[in-house]
Design a protein around this motif. Structure first.
Motif, PDB file in Angstrom:
ATOM      1  N   LYS A 147       5.424  12.008  -8.521  1.00  0.00           N
ATOM      2  CA  LYS A 147       4.034  11.713  -8.184  1.00  0.00           C
ATOM      3  C   LYS A 147       3.993  10.801  -6.959  1.00  0.00           C
ATOM      4  O   LYS A 147       4.465   9.663  -7.007  1.00  0.00           O
ATOM      5  CB  LYS A 147       3.333  11.035  -9.363  1.00  0.00           C
ATOM      6  CG  LYS A 147       3.208  11.921 -10.598  1.00  0.00           C
ATOM      7  CD  LYS A 147       2.471  11.186 -11.701  1.00  0.00           C
ATOM      8  CE  LYS A 147       2.293  12.085 -12.908  1.00  0.00           C
ATOM      9  NZ  LYS A 147       1.568  11.391 -13.999  1.00  0.00           N
ATOM     10  N   PRO A 148       3.394  11.260  -5.859  1.00  0.00           N
ATOM     11  CA  PRO A 148       3.329  10.420  -4.661  1.00  0.00           C
ATOM     12  C   PRO A 148       2.612   9.100  -4.910  1.00  0.00           C
ATOM     13  O   PRO A 148       3.013   8.065  -4.356  1.00  0.00           O
ATOM     14  CB  PRO A 148       2.550  11.293  -3.668  1.00  0.00           C
ATOM     15  CG  PRO A 148       2.736  12.692  -4.147  1.00  0.00           C
ATOM     16  CD  PRO A 148       2.832  12.608  -5.633  1.00  0.00           C
ATOM     17  N   GLU A 149       1.572   9.109  -5.763  1.00  0.00           N
ATOM     18  CA  GLU A 149       0.853   7.874  -6.044  1.00  0.00           C
ATOM     19  C   GLU A 149       1.773   6.826  -6.649  1.00  0.00           C
ATOM     20  O   GLU A 149       1.654   5.640  -6.352  1.00  0.00           O
ATOM     21  CB  GLU A 149      -0.317   8.128  -7.012  1.00  0.00           C
ATOM     22  CG  GLU A 149      -1.580   8.616  -6.348  1.00  0.00           C
ATOM     23  CD  GLU A 149      -1.551  10.117  -6.138  1.00  0.00           C
ATOM     24  OE1 GLU A 149      -2.261  10.593  -5.255  1.00  0.00           O
ATOM     25  OE2 GLU A 149      -0.798  10.810  -6.853  1.00  0.00           O
ATOM     26  N   MET A 150       2.674   7.266  -7.509  1.00  0.00           N
ATOM     27  CA  MET A 150       3.563   6.317  -8.178  1.00  0.00           C
ATOM     28  C   MET A 150       4.443   5.594  -7.171  1.00  0.00           C
ATOM     29  O   MET A 150       4.614   4.363  -7.237  1.00  0.00           O
ATOM     30  CB  MET A 150       4.427   7.032  -9.219  1.00  0.00           C
ATOM     31  CG  MET A 150       5.366   6.108  -9.980  1.00  0.00           C
ATOM     32  SD  MET A 150       4.491   4.846 -10.942  1.00  0.00           S
ATOM     33  CE  MET A 150       3.954   5.841 -12.342  1.00  0.00           C
ATOM     34  N   GLU A 151       5.008   6.332  -6.238  1.00  0.00           N
ATOM     35  CA  GLU A 151       5.882   5.703  -5.242  1.00  0.00           C
ATOM     36  C   GLU A 151       5.102   4.746  -4.351  1.00  0.00           C
ATOM     37  O   GLU A 151       5.588   3.660  -4.004  1.00  0.00           O
ATOM     38  CB  GLU A 151       6.581   6.774  -4.401  1.00  0.00           C
ATOM     39  CG  GLU A 151       7.555   7.626  -5.197  1.00  0.00           C
ATOM     40  CD  GLU A 151       8.565   6.789  -5.952  1.00  0.00           C
ATOM     41  OE1 GLU A 151       9.216   5.921  -5.322  1.00  0.00           O
ATOM     42  OE2 GLU A 151       8.691   6.975  -7.171  1.00  0.00           O
ATOM     43  N   ARG A 152       3.895   5.118  -3.994  1.00  0.00           N
ATOM     44  CA  ARG A 152       3.088   4.242  -3.146  1.00  0.00           C
ATOM     45  C   ARG A 152       2.678   2.979  -3.895  1.00  0.00           C
ATOM     46  O   ARG A 152       2.744   1.867  -3.365  1.00  0.00           O
ATOM     47  CB  ARG A 152       1.850   4.982  -2.644  1.00  0.00           C
ATOM     48  CG  ARG A 152       1.143   4.272  -1.492  1.00  0.00           C
ATOM     49  CD  ARG A 152      -0.109   4.995  -1.078  1.00  0.00           C
ATOM     50  NE  ARG A 152      -1.018   5.097  -2.210  1.00  0.00           N
ATOM     51  CZ  ARG A 152      -1.786   4.082  -2.634  1.00  0.00           C
ATOM     52  NH1 ARG A 152      -1.743   2.919  -2.019  1.00  0.00           N
ATOM     53  NH2 ARG A 152      -2.576   4.235  -3.659  1.00  0.00           N
ATOM     54  N   VAL A 153       2.268   3.125  -5.159  1.00  0.00           N
ATOM     55  CA  VAL A 153       1.882   1.963  -5.958  1.00  0.00           C
ATOM     56  C   VAL A 153       3.054   1.008  -6.132  1.00  0.00           C
ATOM     57  O   VAL A 153       2.914  -0.211  -5.946  1.00  0.00           O
ATOM     58  CB  VAL A 153       1.330   2.418  -7.325  1.00  0.00           C
ATOM     59  CG1 VAL A 153       1.184   1.228  -8.274  1.00  0.00           C
ATOM     60  CG2 VAL A 153      -0.022   3.103  -7.152  1.00  0.00           C
ATOM     61  N   LYS A 154       4.210   1.539  -6.465  1.00  0.00           N
ATOM     62  CA  LYS A 154       5.384   0.675  -6.629  1.00  0.00           C
ATOM     63  C   LYS A 154       5.707  -0.055  -5.328  1.00  0.00           C
ATOM     64  O   LYS A 154       6.124  -1.218  -5.348  1.00  0.00           O
ATOM     65  CB  LYS A 154       6.583   1.506  -7.079  1.00  0.00           C
ATOM     66  CG  LYS A 154       6.488   2.036  -8.496  1.00  0.00           C
ATOM     67  CD  LYS A 154       7.798   2.641  -8.977  1.00  0.00           C
ATOM     68  CE  LYS A 154       8.270   3.787  -8.126  1.00  0.00           C
ATOM     69  NZ  LYS A 154       9.514   4.411  -8.629  1.00  0.00           N
ATOM     70  N   GLY A 155       5.521   0.629  -4.214  1.00  0.00           N
ATOM     71  CA  GLY A 155       5.831   0.012  -2.931  1.00  0.00           C
ATOM     72  C   GLY A 155       4.840  -1.062  -2.527  1.00  0.00           C
ATOM     73  O   GLY A 155       5.192  -2.009  -1.817  1.00  0.00           O
ATOM     74  N   GLU A 156       3.602  -0.957  -2.981  1.00  0.00           N
ATOM     75  CA  GLU A 156       2.563  -1.907  -2.579  1.00  0.00           C
ATOM     76  C   GLU A 156       2.476  -3.124  -3.489  1.00  0.00           C
ATOM     77  O   GLU A 156       2.032  -4.191  -3.060  1.00  0.00           O
ATOM     78  CB  GLU A 156       1.211  -1.205  -2.508  1.00  0.00           C
ATOM     79  CG  GLU A 156       1.119  -0.192  -1.372  1.00  0.00           C
ATOM     80  CD  GLU A 156      -0.303   0.267  -1.116  1.00  0.00           C
ATOM     81  OE1 GLU A 156      -1.238  -0.335  -1.665  1.00  0.00           O
ATOM     82  OE2 GLU A 156      -0.469   1.231  -0.352  1.00  0.00           O
TER      83      GLU A 156
END
Length: 259
Positions: free
Chosen positions: A82-91
């Motif tokens: 899930k692209p959202e998951m990677e972005r959330v973890k990164g932010e």
């Protein structure tokens, strides 16, 4: 005991919606906020939401996506599909992730409330809604009494479905879902063999107010207007056109309609 509570749930990183809800709560001078989880996940502004939560004391529990964030982080750097998951973890900042680790799955408040995200046993099941191949339905009175028989508190709080509902049981218990602060509709299918729609039917940011005065309980479902066009633009800029549409209408877009 005479006390007023604000019940919020399912922010999903929607900073603009959370700011509007917090402003409304403060205008009403409500001091006790109960937060039913799913704080950060989505194509929105997770760390901004974390900052607001840090600045405003509230009683919080974990939701299924909060757990999913931590589980994804524990998988030794393996990327989520899930692209959202990677972005959330990164932010998310380290302190925000550490805070997630402290959250209980359920809690009780003032011997009045039992709070869970989904059901008392699972953060990924619906307490009020029965989902099958025919659609989404609310469980009947007998089923809900059975599902909550182990809970001694009179008011049972749940989220997860994002649909604001209030159910009064014949055993004098109350089940309240305040709806979602940050995501008024979504398409579900992950655990099931079929797709289904959860729709609140409006784009408003939702929460509930509970006033307890002894045996008397007054409950208001609140729909807060905010700049959902701005929120939709954030979701779209982060690559999620479906969420962008959900935020604008609280309904399924025609091309995602579940028949």
């Amino acid at each position: 005991m005479k006390k007023t509570y604000a019940i919020i749930s399912d922010i999903h990183g929607n900073l603009q919606a959370l700011l509007a809800v917090m402003k409304d709560i403060k205008t009403r001078e409500i001091e006790t906020i109960i937060n039913l989880g799913d704080h950060f996940y989505g194509p929105m502004e997770p760390e901004g939401v974390a900052e607001i939560i840090r600045e405003n004391p509230m009683i919080c529990i974990s939701g299924n996506t909060d757990r999913a964030i931590l589980e994804s982080l524990e998988r030794d750097g393996m990327k989520s599909h899930k692209p959202e998951m990677e972005r959330v973890k990164g932010e998310l900042q380290a302190r925000s992730i550490e805070w997630l680790k402290t959250l209980p799955n359920t809690t009780t408040i003032d011997d009045v409330f039992f709070a869970c995200h989904g059901t008392p046993e699972s953060d990924n099941e619906y307490l009020l809604e029965l989902v099958n191949d025919k659609g989404v339905f609310v469980y009947n009175d007998d089923d809900l009494i059975e599902k909550t028989k182990s809970i001694k508190e009179r008011i049972i709080l749940c989220g997860h479905s994002h649909v604001n509902r209030l159910v009064y049981l014949t055993n004098n218990k109350i089940i309240l879902n305040p709806g979602s602060v940050g995501l008024p509709a979504y398409l579900g299918s992950e655990k099931y063999q079929y797709r289904f729609a959860m729709e609140s039917m409006t784009p408003h940011a939702k929460y509930a107010i509970v006033k307890v005065d002894g045996e008397h309980v007054n409950i208001e479902q609140i729909n807060v207007a905010y700049d959902w066009n701005r929120a939709s633009s954030v979701a779209r800029s982060n690559g999620n056109n479906n969420w962008a549409q959900f935020l604008l209408t609280g309904r399924m877009p025609k091309d995602l309609r579940v028949d």
